[in-house]
Design a protein around this motif. Structure first.
Motif, PDB file in Angstrom:
ATOM      1  N   VAL A  93       0.850  -1.337  -0.080  1.00  0.00           N
ATOM      2  CA  VAL A  93       0.197   0.154   0.050  1.00  0.00           C
ATOM      3  C   VAL A  93       0.776   1.344   0.061  1.00  0.00           C
ATOM      4  CG1 VAL A  93      -2.056   1.659   1.014  1.00  0.00           C
ATOM      5  CG2 VAL A  93      -1.481  -1.216   1.213  1.00  0.00           C
TER       6      VAL A  93
ATOM      7  N   ARG B  41      -3.187   0.260  -3.572  1.00  0.00           N
ATOM      8  CA  ARG B  41      -2.722  -0.975  -3.661  1.00  0.00           C
ATOM      9  C   ARG B  41      -1.468  -1.766  -4.148  1.00  0.00           C
ATOM     10  NH1 ARG B  41      -3.232  -6.741  -1.858  1.00  0.00           N
ATOM     11  NH2 ARG B  41      -5.204  -6.418  -2.598  1.00  0.00           N
TER      12      ARG B  41
ATOM     13  N   ARG C  14      -7.817  -3.022  -3.019  1.00  0.00           N
ATOM     14  CA  ARG C  14      -7.890  -3.499  -1.939  1.00  0.00           C
ATOM     15  C   ARG C  14      -8.669  -4.568  -1.383  1.00  0.00           C
ATOM     16  NH1 ARG C  14      -4.737   1.881   2.113  1.00  0.00           N
ATOM     17  NH2 ARG C  14      -5.185  -0.079   3.584  1.00  0.00           N
TER      18      ARG C  14
ATOM     19  N   GLU D 165      -2.844 -11.331   4.219  1.00  0.00           N
ATOM     20  CA  GLU D 165      -4.385 -11.052   3.537  1.00  0.00           C
ATOM     21  C   GLU D 165      -4.733 -12.314   2.811  1.00  0.00           C
ATOM     22  OE1 GLU D 165      -6.099  -7.927   0.944  1.00  0.00           O
ATOM     23  OE2 GLU D 165      -4.938  -9.259  -0.576  1.00  0.00           O
TER      24      GLU D 165
ATOM     25  N   ILE E 242       0.272  -8.178   2.678  1.00  0.00           N
ATOM     26  CA  ILE E 242       0.163  -6.809   1.981  1.00  0.00           C
ATOM     27  C   ILE E 242       1.145  -5.835   3.297  1.00  0.00           C
ATOM     28  CG2 ILE E 242      -1.861  -6.981   3.455  1.00  0.00           C
ATOM     29  CD1 ILE E 242      -2.496  -4.336   1.777  1.00  0.00           C
TER      30      ILE E 242
ATOM     31  N   HIS F  17       2.342  -2.277   4.915  1.00  0.00           N
ATOM     32  CA  HIS F  17       2.232  -0.589   4.381  1.00  0.00           C
ATOM     33  C   HIS F  17       3.302   0.530   4.365  1.00  0.00           C
ATOM     34  CE1 HIS F  17      -2.645  -1.673   4.946  1.00  0.00           C
ATOM     35  NE2 HIS F  17      -2.008  -2.835   5.517  1.00  0.00           N
TER      36      HIS F  17
END
Ligand SMILES: [Zn+2]
Ligand SMILES: [Zn+2]
Length: 302
Positions: A197, A207, A222, A249, A260, A262
């Protein structure tokens, strides 16, 4: 200090991400090496992470003044763009002078590097493998069919392939790439290593999947499985007590997961290095019966 809001973080900004962002091999591997070195101190896998930092540096060096790669015919590239197919054909890849040189440089470049015994033995085996044998290993990597017991030498071949394909992908026209399917890189057809992301200006909070082979990023909404495309039964699993910037995820439909990252919260996160450094999360999910859906050569055989 100005109190003007930073562009890209203005509340209510409508993100309009590009579909694809191509890699910048001149910086990609050097920055990855730095990230591996940052992650190593105090980590349970410190020695391995430092070795991978050396591999990333070798990948960067291998591309410097490498011979010109064989480029697909212009009309073939045009056709791929027009028919929304990945223009770099991983299934039809033939070893050319450029790739052969990059692989030799990776092998030679690792000669003086401190590495685990298993890796040293694998490097020795790879050194004594002739061109035909190396071509077979390339095929194994590109078809995700790594023979058990030969993970380490295939990881080194994959490292050379990553460098070579990032170099090829960097020359594509990003605006002419189109979705090629769930879990498929629009540039080379490869599977994702993880998703990020991003905090980019104009695309904050969107993302992207990251290609495990050519490092192209492609936009992907996402809360949707990056492997099978379902939006139902998606959940997020992290490790209790960590920074919460990396999650798995998970997908109920395909019983698999992709991590995933961030990056909009922590821009230093690297799609490959941080994937390896969060192996603990993989162990947790394996115990829960979930399959790792991402491909990372440095976790081959996990
Ligand atoms: Zn790719
Ligand atoms: Zn799924």
């Amino acid at each position: 200090m100005s109190d003007t809001p930073t562009p890209g973080t203005i509340i209510g900004e409508v993100a309009s991400p590009p579909f694809a962002r191509l890699p910048d091999p001149a910086h990609l591997f050097a920055e990855r090496a730095e990230r591996f070195r940052t992650l190593a101190p105090g980590h349970g896998l410190a020695a391995y992470l430092l070795f991978l930092a050396d591999i990333a540096e070798t990948q960067a060096r291998a591309l410097t003044d490498a011979p010109e790669p064989t480029w697909p015919a212009a009309d073939a590239i045009e056709r791929s763009y027009d028919f929304h197919m990945p223009p770099l054909d991983r299934n039809g890849f033939v070893l050319d002078e450029a790739f052969t040189a990059v692989l030799s440089r990776v092998i030679t470049g690792l000669g003086d590097v401190v590495m685990p015994e298993l890796a040293r033995a694998a490097l020795g085996r790879l050194q004594s493998t002739d061109l035909l044998g190396r071509a077979v290993m390339v095929r194994n990597v590109l078809s995700d069919a790594i023979p058990a017991g030969a993970f380490a030498e295939h990881a080194l071949v994959a490292a050379a392939l990553q460098a070579h394909f990032a170099r090829l992908a960097a020359r594509l026209a990003p605006k002419r790439l189109h979705p090629a399917g769930d879990g498929v890189c629009p540039a080379c057809g490869g599977p994702p290593v993880s998703s990020v992301v991003v905090g980019w200006q104009g695309a904050h909070g969107t993302r992207f999947c990251v290609c495990s082979l050519c490092a192209t990023l492609w936009n992907y909404v996402r809360i949707k499985c990056t492997l099978c495309g379902t939006t139902k039964g998606i959940a997020y699993q992290g490790i209790d007590g960590d920074a919460g910037t990396i999650k798995a995820e998970t997908c109920e439909s395909c019983r698999a997961y992709v991590k995933i990252l961030h990056q909009h919260t922590d821009p230093s996160l690297d799609p490959v290095a941080d994937d390896v450094a969060t192996l603990g999360l993989d162990l947790l999910l394996r115990d829960a019966g979930l399959r790792r859906g991402a491909v990372n050569p440095f976790l081959f055989g996990y």
